[in-house]
Design an enzyme around this catalytic site. Structure first.
Site, PDB file in Angstrom:
ATOM      1  N   ARG A  63      -0.425 -11.187  -0.589  1.00 52.09           N
ATOM      2  CA  ARG A  63       0.937 -10.644  -0.440  1.00 52.09           C
ATOM      3  C   ARG A  63       1.752 -11.538   0.492  1.00 52.09           C
ATOM      4  O   ARG A  63       2.925 -11.815   0.222  1.00 52.09           O
ATOM      5  CB  ARG A  63       0.850  -9.222   0.094  1.00 52.09           C
ATOM      6  CG  ARG A  63       2.178  -8.547   0.382  1.00 52.09           C
ATOM      7  CD  ARG A  63       1.937  -7.085   0.729  1.00 52.09           C
ATOM      8  NE  ARG A  63       2.981  -6.507   1.561  1.00 52.09           N
ATOM      9  CZ  ARG A  63       4.077  -5.909   1.079  1.00 52.09           C
ATOM     10  NH1 ARG A  63       4.282  -5.846  -0.212  1.00 52.09           N
ATOM     11  NH2 ARG A  63       4.966  -5.369   1.910  1.00 52.09           N
ATOM     12  N   TYR A 110       8.086 -14.574   7.871  1.00 47.93           N
ATOM     13  CA  TYR A 110       7.673 -15.602   6.913  1.00 47.93           C
ATOM     14  C   TYR A 110       8.506 -16.872   7.030  1.00 47.93           C
ATOM     15  O   TYR A 110       8.050 -17.938   6.634  1.00 47.93           O
ATOM     16  CB  TYR A 110       7.732 -15.035   5.489  1.00 47.93           C
ATOM     17  CG  TYR A 110       6.805 -13.867   5.290  1.00 47.93           C
ATOM     18  CD1 TYR A 110       5.424 -14.025   5.376  1.00 47.93           C
ATOM     19  CD2 TYR A 110       7.301 -12.584   5.056  1.00 47.93           C
ATOM     20  CE1 TYR A 110       4.568 -12.952   5.229  1.00 47.93           C
ATOM     21  CE2 TYR A 110       6.447 -11.503   4.899  1.00 47.93           C
ATOM     22  CZ  TYR A 110       5.089 -11.690   5.000  1.00 47.93           C
ATOM     23  OH  TYR A 110       4.237 -10.628   4.855  1.00 47.93           O
ATOM     24  N   LYS A 116       4.070   2.293   1.054  1.00 43.26           N
ATOM     25  CA  LYS A 116       4.029   2.516   2.496  1.00 43.26           C
ATOM     26  C   LYS A 116       5.286   3.265   2.930  1.00 43.26           C
ATOM     27  O   LYS A 116       6.397   2.923   2.539  1.00 43.26           O
ATOM     28  CB  LYS A 116       3.929   1.180   3.231  1.00 43.26           C
ATOM     29  CG  LYS A 116       3.619   1.315   4.708  1.00 43.26           C
ATOM     30  CD  LYS A 116       3.338  -0.044   5.329  1.00 43.26           C
ATOM     31  CE  LYS A 116       2.966   0.097   6.799  1.00 43.26           C
ATOM     32  NZ  LYS A 116       2.665  -1.214   7.422  1.00 43.26           N
ATOM     33  N   ARG A 161       0.598  -4.583  -2.195  1.00 41.50           N
ATOM     34  CA  ARG A 161      -0.505  -4.312  -1.271  1.00 41.50           C
ATOM     35  C   ARG A 161      -1.724  -3.954  -2.114  1.00 41.50           C
ATOM     36  O   ARG A 161      -1.601  -3.520  -3.258  1.00 41.50           O
ATOM     37  CB  ARG A 161      -0.148  -3.161  -0.336  1.00 41.50           C
ATOM     38  CG  ARG A 161       1.065  -3.420   0.555  1.00 41.50           C
ATOM     39  CD  ARG A 161       1.409  -2.192   1.385  1.00 41.50           C
ATOM     40  NE  ARG A 161       2.498  -2.443   2.317  1.00 41.50           N
ATOM     41  CZ  ARG A 161       3.786  -2.263   2.036  1.00 41.50           C
ATOM     42  NH1 ARG A 161       4.143  -1.811   0.833  1.00 41.50           N
ATOM     43  NH2 ARG A 161       4.720  -2.512   2.942  1.00 41.50           N
ATOM     44  N   HIS A 180      -4.507  -8.991   1.683  1.00 39.98           N
ATOM     45  CA  HIS A 180      -3.134  -9.009   2.194  1.00 39.98           C
ATOM     46  C   HIS A 180      -2.604 -10.443   2.307  1.00 39.98           C
ATOM     47  O   HIS A 180      -1.387 -10.655   2.312  1.00 39.98           O
ATOM     48  CB  HIS A 180      -3.066  -8.312   3.555  1.00 39.98           C
ATOM     49  CG  HIS A 180      -1.771  -7.588   3.773  1.00 39.98           C
ATOM     50  ND1 HIS A 180      -1.348  -6.521   2.991  1.00 39.98           N
ATOM     51  CD2 HIS A 180      -0.769  -7.801   4.669  1.00 39.98           C
ATOM     52  CE1 HIS A 180      -0.173  -6.107   3.413  1.00 39.98           C
ATOM     53  NE2 HIS A 180       0.218  -6.870   4.412  1.00 39.98           N
ATOM     54  N   HIS A 206      10.012  -3.818   2.625  1.00 39.35           N
ATOM     55  CA  HIS A 206      10.170  -3.751   4.078  1.00 39.35           C
ATOM     56  C   HIS A 206      11.438  -2.976   4.422  1.00 39.35           C
ATOM     57  O   HIS A 206      12.508  -3.254   3.872  1.00 39.35           O
ATOM     58  CB  HIS A 206      10.278  -5.154   4.684  1.00 39.35           C
ATOM     59  CG  HIS A 206       8.989  -5.913   4.665  1.00 39.35           C
ATOM     60  ND1 HIS A 206       8.929  -7.294   4.799  1.00 39.35           N
ATOM     61  CD2 HIS A 206       7.698  -5.502   4.540  1.00 39.35           C
ATOM     62  CE1 HIS A 206       7.675  -7.683   4.753  1.00 39.35           C
ATOM     63  NE2 HIS A 206       6.909  -6.611   4.586  1.00 39.35           N
TER      64      HIS A 206
END
Length: 322
Positions: free
Chosen positions: A274, A306, A166, A141, A271, A297
């Site tokens: 990424r 994706y 995150k 990120r 982003h 994640h």
């Protein structure tokens, strides 16, 4: 919040203390206080202890109906308010099931081809080209790229350690082979300036939480230096002057300008790089669980978006046209 007097100053101190005891990131602290303050102002600067489920519902519904915020934004506001009542004030939130929820329309992320990503990066000057390369090559990120320190790059194992990402999580990701020499040269320049006692390095770098008190000299050690330092010095939470990393907004502006110059013709930003990292790995046959870990994640369903970008979410079904 000047009109709220000492009561809300005390409340802010309470929020800050509990957030730091729970080791939340500074970005979470800023975000939570923004929404708590918004909630208080929305209700005429009443203290949260005087309010309850009715006022919470009114505020969250207003965000969805009148402000038309995204679902993620409404959830962020909800999380901040629940944190305030549950963790700071010790008051049950109560039933807020009647809140009008913002809709979460399914949207696929914008991604670039490999060639488009490389064209974008070629339009950037140093150090933004290296930061963009890490976003695309390592799936970072933008804020993670700005927060990298010298000690986070491990050439011997070809990994980058992302700290306090995150959700406050640490993870490791790939150190792209094509960036090895560029990173070594970049870090070599920082080390040379540090050894020569460049005045920029007289000011200690900002450190997480109470580390500065525990290790007073860490802020001037080489391993804790920012990989992408800012030349500006600012006061930290204790009022001490420290050197910070390049601000995320500077990187975002540089990338946006590079997108225009590159002629890609897509609504791309930091982003997007990424997103492109993830889709390229999957397109080249990487296991989705591995991609999930590299991206950090917590839920594989987030990574599975994706596969839809690649058109691999149709269980082998082909068009009847041919």
């Amino acid at each position: 919040m000047a009109s709220t007097g000492s009561t809300n100053l005390k409340l802010r101190d309470q929020v800050r203390r509990v957030i730091r005891l729970n080791r939340y990131s500074i970005r979470t602290e800023q975000s939570y206080w923004y929404w708590i303050r918004f909630y208080i102002r929305f209700h005429g600067v009443r203290h949260p202890q005087e309010m309850g489920p009715k006022e919470i519902q009114e505020f969250l519904t207003w965000l969805a109906v009148e402000r038309n915020v995204a679902a993620a934004t409404q959830n962020q506001a909800l999380n901040a308010i629940v944190f305030l009542y549950d963790k700071v004030l010790g008051i049950p939130v109560g039933d807020i099931s009647g809140t009008t929820r913002a809709k979460r329309p399914p949207r696929l992320p914008v991604v670039l081809t490999h060639d488009e990503a490389m064209r974008l990066i070629a339009e950037l000057s140093s150090p933004y080209d290296l930061m963009a390369s890490l976003m695309y090559g390592a799936g970072l990120r933008v804020v993670e790229s700005t927060r990298l320190r010298i000690k986070d790059v491990d050439f011997s194992r070809s990994i980058i350690t992302v700290r306090d990402g995150k959700g406050g999580k640490d993870r490791t990701t790939l150190l792209p082979g094509p960036l090895l020499e560029k990173l070594k040269n970049h870090m070599g320049r920082i080390q040379a300036e540090w050894k020569m006692a460049n005045p920029d390095y007289w000011v200690p770098v900002s450190l997480p939480f109470a580390l500065a008190r525990k290790y007073p000299n860490a802020g001037q050690s080489l391993e804790w230096q920012w990989l992408f330092p800012s030349h500006d010095c600012v006061p930290d939470e204790s009022g001490n002057i420290v050197r910070h990393h390049i601000h995320t907004s500077s990187v975002q502006k540089a990338v946006k300008a590079a997108v225009k110059r590159s002629g890609i013709g897509k609504a791309a930003g930091c982003h997007t790089l990424r997103h492109t990292f993830a889709t390229e790995l999957l397109r080249r046959g990487s296991d989705i669980r591995t991609v999930q870990e590299l991206l950090g994640h917590s839920d594989i369903r987030t990574t599975q978006i994706y596969t839809h970008v690649l058109g691999q979410g149709f269980a082998g079904v082909s068009s009847p046209l041919g």
